[in-house]
Design an enzyme around this catalytic site. Structure first.
Site, short mmCIF file in Angstrom:
data_model
loop_
_atom_site.label_atom_id
_atom_site.label_comp_id
_atom_site.label_asym_id
_atom_site.label_seq_id
_atom_site.Cartn_x
_atom_site.Cartn_y
_atom_site.Cartn_z
N ASP A 41 -3.15 1.10 10.41
CA ASP A 41 -4.35 1.93 10.61
C ASP A 41 -4.78 1.89 12.07
O ASP A 41 -5.20 2.88 12.64
CB ASP A 41 -5.49 1.49 9.70
CG ASP A 41 -5.26 2.02 8.30
OD1 ASP A 41 -4.53 1.37 7.53
OD2 ASP A 41 -5.74 3.13 8.00
N CYS B 119 0.84 -1.20 0.00
CA CYS B 119 0.00 0.00 0.00
C CYS B 119 0.87 1.25 0.00
O CYS B 119 2.02 1.23 -0.46
CB CYS B 119 -0.95 -0.03 1.22
SG CYS B 119 -2.26 1.19 1.15
C1 RUB Z 1 -3.80 3.19 3.89
C2 RUB Z 1 -3.09 2.17 4.70
C3 RUB Z 1 -1.78 2.58 5.30
C4 RUB Z 1 -2.02 3.07 6.72
C5 RUB Z 1 -0.79 3.76 7.29
O1 RUB Z 1 -5.13 2.81 3.58
O2 RUB Z 1 -3.57 1.08 4.96
O3 RUB Z 1 -0.90 1.50 5.37
O4 RUB Z 1 -3.09 4.00 6.73
O5 RUB Z 1 -0.49 4.90 6.53
P1 RUB Z 1 -6.06 3.84 2.76
P2 RUB Z 1 0.38 6.09 7.15
O6 RUB Z 1 -5.36 4.17 1.49
O7 RUB Z 1 -7.33 3.08 2.56
O8 RUB Z 1 -6.28 5.06 3.64
O9 RUB Z 1 1.68 5.49 7.57
O10 RUB Z 1 0.52 7.06 6.01
O11 RUB Z 1 -0.39 6.66 8.29
#
Ligand code: RUB
Length: 318
Positions: A194, A125
């Site tokens: 998350d 992701c």
């Molecule tokens: C994003 C996702 C990321 C976490 C952490 O999902 O799963 O791995 O949110 O991101 P989506 P960060 O695209 O559905 O929001 O490290 O940027 O907080």
């Protein structure tokens, strides 16, 4: 009435124009600050107003706990502040945002220690925390390669690939279904988070648990880079993590006419659970913690009673 700029931020979170748990939390704090800056109602009604704004934000996306943690950080401190609540909201929101940004810098430094020359690191992701670890290590002169998943159905992996290659980091971009195929060449996995529950389960983008399973099988260390705001105090108070279920159209793309076929169903959960046994550690601003230390961190950062308080406000939602 809630001002337009606040409604716009809420809409941007909902439609994923603003996405990623860290960015969502910062945007929520910014929305509450904007709500205070544009407030022109009765002084006595402000607390009620800002709670409404908080609830509006809580309804945008259900899974990332960084969002309620941002809202509650502000609401809890306004309640106990001796300052005028409007001014207090602005300074507390600024404080929250600056804490998160500092946490991200510390995570990059801690995480970079795990990386050495010639490693192959897999990520999934787009996580700004995981990406910041990789960029920090690269800036420190370490030379490694990244394998990154495209992350169907919304392809956030393309964002990761674009950021990393801009830094000069070599990236091999792979379909999610080939994770296990590549794992034998991987030295380290770093993903984002998350939500982390008090018993050390990681909730992250759908497919993360497959990465963890494949990493476990191949004896590869699996880390999640995550600020403390990704830990869920409510999970300690019996709160359930809601996994966001997204549209069928997102999965089918230009083939959405398939939906007209009899007996055709689509499921599109956006996140999954990775069990603590498959997680080597959480890279936080306090250091690298084993999953079993999650409750300790929740106690230290939020206090054990904060979960109940969060749940009470959530229960008040319409
Ligand atoms: C994003 C996702 C990321 C976490 C952490 O999902 O799963 O791995 O949110 O991101 P989506 P960060 O695209 O559905 O929001 O490290 O940027 O907080």
């Amino acid at each position: 009435m809630i001002s337009n700029n606040v409604l716009q931020i809420a809409e941007d979170i909902k439609t994923m124009k603003i996405r990623g748990a860290g960015a969502i939390a910062i945007a929520a704090a910014e929305a509450m600050k904007q709500a205070a800056l544009t407030y022109n109602g009765e002084k006595d009604s402000f607390i009620e107003y800002i709670r409404e704004v908080g609830k509006l934000l809580l309804r945008t996306r259900p899974t990332a706990v960084s969002l309620p943690n941002a809202v509650f950080y502000i609401l809890k401190r306004i309640d106990s502040s001796s300052e005028d609540p409007v001014k207090a909201t602005i300074s507390i929101a600024d404080e929250f945002i600056s804490n998160v940004k500092n946490a991200q810098l510390r995570i990059a430094k801690y995480g970079s220690k795990l990386i050495s020359d010639d490693m192959v690191i897999m990520t999934h992701c787009h996580s700004s925390a995981a990406v910041s670890v990789l960029i920090e290590a690269w800036k420190e002169g370490k030379r490694f390669k990244v394998i990154n998943t495209e992350t169907r159905p919304k392809f956030q992996g393309r964002v990761t690939a674009s950021i990393l290659t801009k830094e000069g980091i070599p990236v091999t971009h792979i379909p999610d279904s080939s994770i296990r195929y590549h794992m034998s060449n991987v030295d380290l996995v770093i993903v984002g988070a998350d939500t982390v529950t008090s018993d050390g389960h990681l909730v992250n983008k759908i497919g993360t648990s497959i990465l963890a399973l494949a990493a476990d099988e191949a004896d590869v260390e699996f880390y999640s880079a995550c600020e403390s705001i990704k830990f869920s105090p409510a999970s300690f108070a019996g709160g359930h993590i809601i996994i966001e279920e997204r549209s069928a159209e997102e999965v089918l793309g230009e083939h959405k006419d398939l939906l007209d076929k009899r007996g055709m169903f689509v499921r599109n959960p956006a996140f999954d659970f990775t069990p603590p046994e498959q997680i080597t550690g959480f890279i936080t601003e306090y250091g690298i913690l084993p999953p079993r230390a999650s409750l300790l961190l929740i106690k230290y950062v939020f206090g054990l009673s904060s979960g109940e308080m969060q749940m009470r406000l959530l229960e008040e939602e319409p």
